[in-house]
Design a protein around this motif. Structure first.
Motif, short mmCIF file in Angstrom:
data_model
loop_
_atom_site.label_atom_id
_atom_site.label_comp_id
_atom_site.label_asym_id
_atom_site.label_seq_id
_atom_site.Cartn_x
_atom_site.Cartn_y
_atom_site.Cartn_z
N GLU A 112 107.76 67.37 81.53
CA GLU A 112 107.31 65.97 81.74
C GLU A 112 106.50 65.47 80.67
N LYS A 113 105.48 66.43 80.20
CA LYS A 113 104.49 66.16 79.27
C LYS A 113 105.32 65.65 77.83
N TYR A 154 106.44 52.25 78.09
CA TYR A 154 106.17 53.75 77.67
C TYR A 154 104.69 54.11 77.16
N SER A 155 103.89 52.86 76.87
CA SER A 155 102.37 53.05 76.86
C SER A 155 101.82 53.70 78.08
N ILE A 156 102.32 53.03 79.16
CA ILE A 156 101.45 53.25 80.46
C ILE A 156 101.98 54.67 80.66
N LEU A 157 103.34 55.08 80.39
CA LEU A 157 103.64 56.63 80.89
C LEU A 157 102.90 57.60 79.88
N TYR A 158 102.83 57.02 78.65
CA TYR A 158 102.14 58.08 77.50
C TYR A 158 100.71 58.29 78.10
N GLU A 159 100.04 57.23 78.45
CA GLU A 159 98.68 57.17 78.92
C GLU A 159 98.31 58.04 80.11
N LYS A 160 99.44 58.00 80.95
CA LYS A 160 99.36 58.47 82.46
C LYS A 160 99.83 60.03 82.35
N SER A 161 100.73 60.31 81.66
CA SER A 161 101.63 61.69 81.57
C SER A 161 101.45 62.66 80.54
N SER A 162 101.15 62.14 79.22
CA SER A 162 101.25 62.94 78.02
C SER A 162 100.29 64.17 78.02
N GLY A 163 99.30 64.03 78.85
CA GLY A 163 98.10 65.11 78.74
C GLY A 163 97.21 64.83 77.71
N PHE A 164 97.05 63.71 76.84
CA PHE A 164 96.16 63.70 76.01
C PHE A 164 95.02 62.67 76.24
N PHE A 165 94.66 62.29 77.39
CA PHE A 165 93.61 61.26 77.87
C PHE A 165 92.82 62.05 78.89
N ASP A 166 91.56 61.85 78.90
CA ASP A 166 90.76 62.30 79.75
C ASP A 166 90.66 61.52 81.15
N GLU A 167 89.68 61.77 82.14
CA GLU A 167 89.62 60.82 83.20
C GLU A 167 89.13 59.31 83.04
N GLU A 168 88.41 59.41 81.94
CA GLU A 168 87.95 57.71 81.60
C GLU A 168 89.03 57.01 80.82
#
Length: 159
Positions: A64-65, A90-104
């Motif tokens: 999924e990542k 795709y932007s929402i999916l990328y931010e939610k599921s890519s693993g590239f973003f922290d909690e903030e």
């Protein structure tokens, strides 16, 4: 175009041997790498087709990542084509599921060029303040490529 032909051929050969070696993940990665050739040729239709196909292949092996990361690569091509609904999805999916973003919601160091794609989206939907904010984030990085992208983005906001 000799460089792009060579890159495309190399990716095809690498994909072929990865498949022969039963390395499914590598075969999908090699297939996905072919999209960069079409990006250089300014052919967004092919970029989108390859990246969506590769993403679905990642999903079929339950990665999924990589699915989210691959679709994130199609965002700027979708914006070029005017498909802003899919670009946003795709932007929402990328931010939610890519693993590239922290909690903030901050992206990991070295991945900041995504802010350019997001700035391009905001420009396309006429949210100039948000676009400017994204491009300014690029100026704060140490990467010269990011700073150039941020400067070009700010120029587009000004225009």
């Amino acid at each position: 175009f000799p460089y792009t032909t060579l890159c495309r051929s190399a990716s095809h050969i690498a994909e072929y041997y990865a498949n022969r070696g039963k390395d499914t993940l590598m075969a999908i990665e090699c297939y996905n790498n072919q999209s960069s050739v079409y990006r250089l040729l300014n052919n967004p239709d092919s970029v989108i087709m390859i990246e969506e196909s590769a993403a679905n292949k990642f999903l079929s092996i339950h990665n999924e990542k990589r699915y989210a990361q691959t679709l994130g690569g199609a965002i700027t091509s979708l914006i070029k084509k005017g498909d802003l609904v899919k670009a946003k999805q795709y932007s929402i999916l990328y931010e939610k599921s890519s693993g590239f973003f922290d909690e903030e919601g901050n992206i990991k160091k070295g991945r900041e060029i995504y802010y350019y794609a997001k700035g391009e989206y905001y420009l396309a939907v006429n949210r100039l303040d948000s676009a400017e904010q994204m491009f300014r984030k690029l100026l704060k990085t140490t990467s010269l490529n990011n700073q150039i992208a941020g400067s070009k983005g700010l120029q587009r906001v000004y225009e």
